[in-house]
Write an enzyme that holds these catalytic residues in place. Structure first.
Site, mmCIF file in Angstrom:
data_model
loop_
_atom_site.group_PDB
_atom_site.id
_atom_site.type_symbol
_atom_site.label_atom_id
_atom_site.label_comp_id
_atom_site.label_asym_id
_atom_site.label_seq_id
_atom_site.Cartn_x
_atom_site.Cartn_y
_atom_site.Cartn_z
ATOM 1 C CB THR A 1 -0.887 -0.015 1.268
ATOM 2 O OG1 THR A 1 -1.544 1.237 1.391
ATOM 3 C CG2 THR A 1 -0.071 -0.243 2.541
ATOM 4 C CG ASP A 2 -1.201 4.976 -0.956
ATOM 5 O OD1 ASP A 2 -1.753 4.331 -0.054
ATOM 6 O OD2 ASP A 2 -1.802 5.849 -1.619
ATOM 7 C CD GLU A 3 -3.487 3.593 4.494
ATOM 8 O OE1 GLU A 3 -3.283 3.558 5.715
ATOM 9 O OE2 GLU A 3 -4.622 3.571 3.991
ATOM 10 C CE1 TYR B 1 -3.390 -2.614 5.679
ATOM 11 C CE2 TYR B 1 -3.296 -0.265 5.190
ATOM 12 C CZ TYR B 1 -3.332 -1.578 4.755
ATOM 13 O OH TYR B 1 -3.297 -1.864 3.416
ATOM 14 C CE LYS C 1 0.034 -4.558 2.987
ATOM 15 N NZ LYS C 1 -0.363 -5.892 2.450
#
Ligand code: NAD
Ligand code: DAU
Length: 359
Positions: free
Chosen positions: A135-137, A161, A165
């Site tokens: 993810t970009d998060e 989260y 990741k």
């Protein structure tokens, strides 16, 4: 190796879209390892139930014996790893499962993949791929004038989260660097489209709007996400799997930055248009500002120059047309919607929204 791939988390939102598009366009068979948590739904894959090239195995990526036996029995040429706990608000309420699945589960999968891969013939070792869907998060939050995230943006995960990741991305990197496992990592922005579990912004708003319920917008509604139609994410994963450079990471995004309030307003207008107006007036009136998400990232944006330059990928869907298709899909699939809104779903909605103060 056989002409098969192992997909993890293939009964979730993006995984099920990927399995459906893979089976429609490729010859290789698919083994789908999915724990079927609240977010996993075999009904999303009902259309391929009788396909001899598809098999669902209910199980945990954290179960080393199971992963070992699946790799031994099916001898896949690739692993495409979607399985994760994926909802930021749940990671704030109860982070444990995120660490167990996203960090330790990814470690178990990598370790079993390495053992399997190291015993392949030299040619098969060269062709094998472990594709990690991330993810970009992991990059944290952007200010309004900051450049979009590129593959070299430093990691700065802000939620449990995102941190889990980021941990999984680092493990993938380490297994490539230290052991030579042929890995690929993709970091994608916010997806939307059919089969998304209605705890996430867009499907939650579509279904609440349809039923005339309040539309809970966190904080001031000005947080920005870069939206990508799920089929475009799946085509990007296919392109990376086929032609990505071993060890590389690729950012994937739709160049569609929108503030949450604008997204919700557009959902309201589309539902008014497709389902007819409510007696009480336009659905925009249902928008309700509620207490913000703790640590809420302000803005995400993806610079997809690398994947478009190296692999020729670009999204096919514009945000407005993709959102229209998505609203249509939810209106046309009331049975799917009814089946996912089970007791566990209702408990989450009560926990996350009943206790959230209205601003
Ligand atoms: P999802 O929550 O809809 O689906 C996750 C799936 O993983 C479910 O089918 C669930 O049953 C399965 N799963 C969970 N724990 C498992 C375990 N221990 N073993 C086996 N299966 C398990 O998630 P999604 O939105 O489809 O996201 C898929 C992947 O893409 C995730 O890795 C996520 O981090 C990443 N991602 C998502 C988005 C997005 O906008 N949704 C964007 C970028 C990246
Ligand atoms: O950026 C990629 C990420 O996108 C993925 O890695 C995650 O798995 C996926 O869940 C998604 O994370 P977000 O937190 O951005 O998505 P979510 O749909 O939960 O929220 C989108 C935005 O809408 C965010 O700014 C929070 C806000 N929001 C969300 C909900 C559920 C609301 O205002 N109200 C809501 O009820």
């Amino acid at each position: 190796m056989r002409d098969s791939i192992l997909v993890t988390g293939g009964a979730g939102f993006i995984g099920s879209n990927f399995v459906l598009s893979w089976l429609a366009g490729e010859s290789a068979s698919v083994v789908n390892l999915d724990l079927l948590t609240y977010a996993g739904n075999p009904a999303s894959l009902a259309s391929v139930d009788g396909d001899p090239r598809y098999r669902l195995v209910r199980g945990d990526i954290d179960d080393a014996n199971l992963v070992r036996s699946l790799l031994r029995d099916h001898r896949p040429r690739a692993i495409v790893h979607f399985a994760a706990e994926s909802h930021v608000d749940r990671s704030i309420a109860s982070p444990d499962a995120f660490i167990r699945t996203n960090v330790h589960g990814t470690f178990v999968l990598l370790d079993q993949a390495r053992a399997y891969w190291s015993e392949l013939t030299e040619a098969d070792r060269r062709n094998f791929r472990f594709l990690h869907v991330s993810t970009d998060e992991v990059y944290g939050s952007l200010g309004p004038a900051d450049p979009a995230f590129s593959e070299t943006t430093p990691y700065a995960p802000n939620s449990p989260y995102a941190a889990s990741k980021a941990g999984s991305d680092h493990l993938v990197r380490a297994y490539q660097h230290t052991f030579g496992l042929p890995t690929l990592t993709t970091n994608c922005s916010n997806n939307y489209g059919p089969y998304q579990f209605p705890e996430k912004l867009i499907p939650l708003m579509i279904l609440n709007a349809l039923e005339g319920k309040p539309l809970p917008v966190y904080g001031d509604g000005k947080n920005v996400r870069d939206w990508l139609f799920v089929e475009d994410h799946c085509s990007a994963i296919g392109a990376v799997l086929a032609g990505g450079r071993v060890g590389a990471t690729y950012n994937i995004g739709g160049a569609s930055e929108r503030a949450n309030l604008d997204v919700v307003t557009l959902v309201c207008d589309l539902v008014d248009e497709m389902a007819g107006p409510l007696a009480s007036g336009p659905r925009r009136k249902l928008i309700t500002f509620v207490a913000d998400r703790p640590g809420h990232d302000r803005r995400y944006a993806i610079d997809a120059t690398k994947i478009s330059g190296e692999l020729g990928w670009k999204p096919a869907q514009q945000f407005e047309s993709g959102l229209r298709k998505t609203v249509r899909w939810y209106l046309d699939h009331p049975d799917w919607v009814r089946d996912v809104r089970t007791g566990a779903y209702l408990e989450w909605i009560a926990k996350n929204y009943t206790e959230r103060t209205t601003l």
